[in-house]
Write an enzyme that holds these catalytic residues in place. Structure first.
Site, PDB file in Angstrom:
ATOM      1  N   HIS A   1      -8.619   2.561  -0.268  1.00 29.66           N
ATOM      2  CA  HIS A   1      -8.722   2.402  -1.921  1.00 29.66           C
ATOM      3  C   HIS A   1      -9.294   0.773  -2.388  1.00 29.66           C
ATOM      4  CE1 HIS A   1      -4.109   2.961  -1.862  1.00 29.66           C
ATOM      5  NE2 HIS A   1      -4.337   1.680  -3.184  1.00 29.66           N
TER       6      HIS A   1
ATOM      7  N   GLN B   1       1.334  -1.181   0.142  1.00 29.62           N
ATOM      8  CA  GLN B   1       0.036   0.004   0.188  1.00 29.62           C
ATOM      9  C   GLN B   1       1.112   1.106   0.061  1.00 29.62           C
ATOM     10  OE1 GLN B   1      -2.182   0.001   3.216  1.00 29.62           O
ATOM     11  NE2 GLN B   1      -3.899   2.629   2.735  1.00 29.62           N
TER      12      GLN B   1
HETATM   13  P1  5GP Z   1      -1.259   1.452  -3.759  1.00 28.76           P
HETATM   14  O1  5GP Z   1      -0.036   1.083  -3.940  1.00 28.76           O
HETATM   15  O2  5GP Z   1      -0.863   2.062  -2.500  1.00 28.76           O
HETATM   16  O3  5GP Z   1      -2.565   0.248  -3.641  1.00 28.76           O
HETATM   17  O4  5GP Z   1      -1.959   2.220  -4.659  1.00 28.76           O
HETATM   18  C1  5GP Z   1      -2.185   3.365  -4.963  1.00 28.76           C
HETATM   19  C2  5GP Z   1      -2.403   3.680  -5.974  1.00 28.76           C
HETATM   20  O5  5GP Z   1      -2.814   5.751  -6.668  1.00 28.76           O
HETATM   21  C3  5GP Z   1      -1.351   3.717  -7.550  1.00 28.76           C
HETATM   22  O6  5GP Z   1      -1.970   2.534  -8.282  1.00 28.76           O
HETATM   23  C4  5GP Z   1      -1.072   5.057  -8.009  1.00 28.76           C
HETATM   24  O7  5GP Z   1      -1.238   4.815  -8.800  1.00 28.76           O
HETATM   25  C5  5GP Z   1      -2.173   6.186  -7.159  1.00 28.76           C
HETATM   26  N1  5GP Z   1      -1.617   7.325  -7.325  1.00 28.76           N
HETATM   27  C6  5GP Z   1      -0.826   7.749  -6.817  1.00 28.76           C
HETATM   28  N2  5GP Z   1      -1.706   9.500  -6.719  1.00 28.76           N
HETATM   29  C7  5GP Z   1      -2.287   9.654  -7.451  1.00 28.76           C
HETATM   30  C8  5GP Z   1      -2.466  10.230  -7.896  1.00 28.76           C
HETATM   31  O8  5GP Z   1      -2.566  11.337  -6.755  1.00 28.76           O
HETATM   32  N3  5GP Z   1      -4.106  10.978  -8.612  1.00 28.76           N
HETATM   33  C9  5GP Z   1      -3.825   9.544  -8.852  1.00 28.76           C
HETATM   34  N4  5GP Z   1      -5.462   9.799  -9.933  1.00 28.76           N
HETATM   35  N5  5GP Z   1      -3.942   8.207  -8.934  1.00 28.76           N
HETATM   36  C10 5GP Z   1      -2.999   8.302  -7.784  1.00 28.76           C
END
Ligand code: 5GP
Ligand code: ZN
Length: 111
Positions: A99, A93
């Site tokens: 999310h 994460q």
């Molecule tokens: P995690 O690795 O936490 O499960 O996923 C976080 C996701 O958020 C990643 O796929 C990354 O590309 C997306 N993300 C991070 N910062 C932003 C942002 O500022 N805007 C958008 N639309 N997506 C983001």
């Protein structure tokens, strides 16, 4: 949470391509798409991760999952889709606001 990037997206302090919102969730395009359709479903309320939920959030979590299913249908993902929830450091994460990833429709377009 003033330093949370997803809270800033909810508050429209930073832009995002929203595809759906209601009083409980916002759905927007992932900035680095890993599939043709790569959306994030987030609660409007700041919750750090799935590990920070309890029975209190049961209705919200169900609503988030139902939103995934509804949006997948809306996006034409009739052959199926992936739903991914990364939790905590060891779970990969990167953003500490709960999310659900919704992925489908084949590989992302090359940019
Ligand atoms: P995690 O690795 O936490 O499960 O996923 C976080 C996701 O958020 C990643 O796929 C990354 O590309 C997306 N993300 C991070 N910062 C932003 C942002 O500022 N805007 C958008 N639309 N997506 C983001
Ligand atoms: Zn947040």
């Amino acid at each position: 949470m003033t330093d949370c990037i997803f809270c800033k997206i909810i508050a429209k302090q930073i832009p995002a391509e929203r595809v759906y919102e209601d009083d409980k969730v916002v759905v927007f395009k992932d900035i680095h798409p890993k599939a043709r359709v790569h959306l994030l479903v987030i609660p409007t309320q700041h919750i750090q991760s799935l590990a920070h939920t309890s029975e209190t959030e049961a209705t919200l979590l169900a609503h988030m999952l139902l939103t995934v299913a509804n949006i997948a249908k809306e996006q034409g993902l009739n052959n199926g889709f992936r739903t991914l929830i990364n939790t905590g450091v060891a779970g990969g994460q990167e953003v500490d606001h709960l999310h659900f990833h919704l992925l489908g429709g084949g590989p992302a377009a090359k940019t």
